[in-house]
Design an enzyme around this catalytic site. Structure first.
Site, PDB file in Angstrom:
ATOM      1  CG  ASP A 145      -1.816  -2.970   3.092  1.00 44.62           C
ATOM      2  OD1 ASP A 145      -1.503  -3.899   2.332  1.00 44.62           O
ATOM      3  OD2 ASP A 145      -2.493  -1.998   2.731  1.00 44.62           O
TER       4      ASP A 145
ATOM      5  CG  ASP B   9       2.411  -1.291  -6.201  1.00 40.80           C
ATOM      6  OD1 ASP B   9       1.441  -1.234  -5.438  1.00 40.80           O
ATOM      7  OD2 ASP B   9       3.237  -2.227  -6.188  1.00 40.80           O
TER       8      ASP B   9
END
Length: 671
Positions: free
Chosen positions: A363, A521
């Site tokens: 990330d 998500d």
């Protein structure tokens, strides 16, 4: 047994280079009456060529040096990785600009990526000629007479290709002066320069010159493809390229590390028979009696398909050596150094079938000082719980990616989670990360974040396709789409219409669905009764906080400072996954907000729900905290890969330990 001669069914049988200038007056080129040259003038011209080119050796002009590789890059997909691998092995690169560059090459690599038809369109595009058909005027009297008899206008390009080829094949027209193959292509090149890449490529291969086709570069050698077709190929190898059958339980695209069965002396595949190589494709060519002399290896994915071909100095592979780690570099090295006796053999492998993939995820975002760092969230919160509340910094992206490559990661994924969200094409730091990483990391790279249409501060509009193209050019093999895919799926489910305008549809149409990952998500919404919602609910293996036995998984979007950065949408993960598969997604990255950063294991209920619902590969993400969690997700679900981040960054669970554990549990992995 002597090998049968090469033949190209899509172009004139020929071999040559380009002619020097031929004396022609301006009047002869512009006057329509010059079409009817007298036969003796034509014979004089043929005598000129016959005397000029007595030996085929005079036709080859080479400009390349011993350390130069000619690369045929037609502009689709990530070719940067091939370039980096070639340079890594000590070679310079000359890009093909004209058909003549192909004919002059000492060694030629054709890394095909994308759709079959689009590649053939580029190859069939003619050279620098125009509709004046100078060549026909020069050839001449006899050809013109033949055109008139057939009612063909010799000035029309569309008629030129078929009639000129037929004319050249009829050698009886020339009396005692044969128009042989060499002279024929010399004339074709000079006469209006109508030769295209396809003709030059066929000519190069007919001469048994060093050639390596990669992925689509193998498929194009066959007669045709069913992809958006049928579409004619180069016709060098008998057979039709068809799509994998997903009805037998195998997921399409075929993505991942699979084993080879070496059939013959393949030369470049020596010593790699027990190793995995990386495939990513939806279409394949099948071995048969008519092409068996070409086949050097096969691979099994429901059926045995052609993994590589070889005849003489001509090689082509369906897999990606530039993405197959040290094994792939060994293959490229053997092609580039065919006579070298000093070769580094890959370590012993145990490959037997498609391996489960272990993916390292980074990330990436800017910290408060403006530096690009790798971070990790706790249920998507990436800030430390300190007085300073700084962004959690776990390392530098290029260095970490390089380390994970050495540790055996099967893929590396970069998620550009917050930085530059308002201007993705100007995200220069992230593009630089990809460029630097791809120089030394030879496994697939995926990048996500900001893949959408946008308008910059100057009012210029960029499409999501342009954004994705910039990532591909910078070294990405796949792009991951999040929010845009949710909007596209919602619209598709509402209208039932595929507009072709969504980022998902545009990118998959140009680069192929294997290049598009959709990131989902969701978060759990507990239910006492599955009929309480219109979305697909699942019975939980572990009850909810108030004893709930069911849950549905609500998809979310990133919305800054709203509900912790995520906004719930009126669509479930199940419905979204089914929709994006229909819209062109080739893979699903399945996260879970509830499990993110918890280290208690993947959400098995969610992953099983989605992996059983679609026919494309699913990557399990969120929640890994121990090696057992990886074996659990592979044993209890149909996930093709498992992704982790924090446990690798913090060295809580080394990536190599995960591979070793999976192998001991009898799960096929790449070692």
């Amino acid at each position: 047994m002597e090998a049968a001669p090469f033949a190209c069914s899509s172009c004139p049988s020929s071999s040559a280079s380009f002619l020097p200038s031929f004396p022609v007056t301006a009047r002869s080129l512009s006057s329509s009456s010059s079409l009817l040259f007298r036969r003796n003038n034509f014979r004089r011209n043929c005598n000129y060529y016959a005397a000029k080119f007595k030996s085929p050796r005079n036709l080859s002009v080479r400009a390349s040096g011993d350390s130069v590789v000619t690369l045929l890059d037609y502009g689709a997909g990530n070719v940067r990785s091939v370039r980096n691998a070639i340079r890594y092995l000590g070679f310079d690169i000359k890009d093909v600009q004209t058909p003549e560059d192909i004919l002059k090459a000492d060694r030629l690599i054709f890394p095909g990526v994308g759709a079959f038809a689009a590649a053939m369109d580029v190859l069939n595009k003619r050279g620098g000629g125009n509709d004046s058909n100078v060549g026909i005027i020069l050839l001449l009297g006899v050809y013109s007479e033949k055109c008139l008899k057939l009612s063909i206008d010799p000035f029309l390009v569309s008629d030129y290709h078929s009639s000129f080829t037929e004319f050249c094949n009829d050698t009886s027209i020339f009396g005692t002066i044969p128009l042989n193959r060499n002279i024929r292509l010399e004339l074709s090149c000079f006469l209006g320069q109508y030769i295209g890449m396809a003709e030059a490529l066929c000519t190069y291969i007919e001469k048994d010159r060093p050639f390596l086709g990669i992925c689509l570069g193998l498929q194009l050698l066959f007669e045709s493809s069913e992809e958006n077709g049928p579409v004619n190929g180069l016709g060098l190898i008998p057979g039709v390229v068809g799509r994998f059958d997903s009805s037998n339980g195998y997921r399409v695209p075929h993505i991942g590390w699979n084993a080879l069965q070496i059939k013959t002396d393949s030369e470049i595949l020596d010593d790699i028979g027990n190793h995995h190589v990386y495939f990513v494709h939806s279409y394949r060519a099948m071995p048969s009696d008519v092409n068996k002399e070409w086949v050097s290896s096969t691979c099994n994915y429901g059926v045995d398909f052609i993994a590589s071909v070889r005849r003489g100095n001509v090689h082509a592979v369906q897999f990606h050596p530039e993405k197959s780690g040290d094994v792939g570099l060994s293959i490229l090295r053997r092609f580039l150094y065919p006579k070298s006796t000093i070769m580094t053999k890959p370590t012993e492998g145990k490959a037997s079938k498609l391996a489960k993939r272990v993916i390292a995820c980074l990330d990436v975002r800017t910290n408060d000082e403006g530096d690009l760092v790798v971070t990790k969230g706790d249920q998507y919160d990436v800030r430390e719980h300190t007085k300073e509340n700084e962004v959690r910094n776990l390392g530098k992206p290029v260095e970490l990616a390089g380390q994970y490559y050495k540790d055996g990661a099967d893929e590396v994924t970069f998620l550009n989670i917050t930085g530059f969200r308002d201007f993705p094409l100007g995200d220069l730091p992230m593009l630089q990360v990809l460029r630097y990483t791809s120089e030394n990391v030879f496994v697939p790279l995926t990048v996500g974040g900001g893949i959408r249409d946008f308008t910059d501060a100057n009012g210029r509009h960029y499409t999501s396709l342009e954004v994705a193209s910039e990532y591909f050019r910078s070294g990405a093999d796949k792009i991951s789409i999040g929010s845009d895919a949710v909007y596209a799926a919602e619209e598709y489910l509402r209208t039932g219409v595929k507009t072709g305008k969504s980022s998902l549809e545009q990118i998959s149409r140009v680069y192929g669905n294997q290049a598009v990952v959709v990131s989902i998500d969701p978060r759990r919404v507990y239910l006492k009764n599955p009929n309480d919602v219109e979305f697909k609910a699942v019975r939980l293996t572990k009850s909810g906080p108030n004893g709930e036995e069911y849950a549905w998984y609500q998809c979310t979007l990133f919305v800054n400072k709203v509900n912790g950065g995520r906004e719930g949408r009126p669509i479930g993960a199940y419905e979204l996954a089914k929709a994006v598969e229909e819209l062109g997604a080739g893979e699903i990255l399945l996260n879970c907000i509830d499990c993110d950063g918890q280290g208690k294991g993947f959400d098995i209920d969610l992953i099983k729900l989605i992996s059983d619902a679609v026919n494309i590969p699913v990557i399990a993400s969120s929640g890994a905290g121990a090696t057992d969690h990886f074996s659990e997700v592979f044993m209890k679900t149909s996930a093709s890969a498992a992704l982790a981040a924090g446990i690798f960054h913090r060295k809580e669970v080394p990536l190599q330990s995960v591979k070793e554990h999976l192998s001991k549990e009898g799960i096929e992995v790449r070692i």
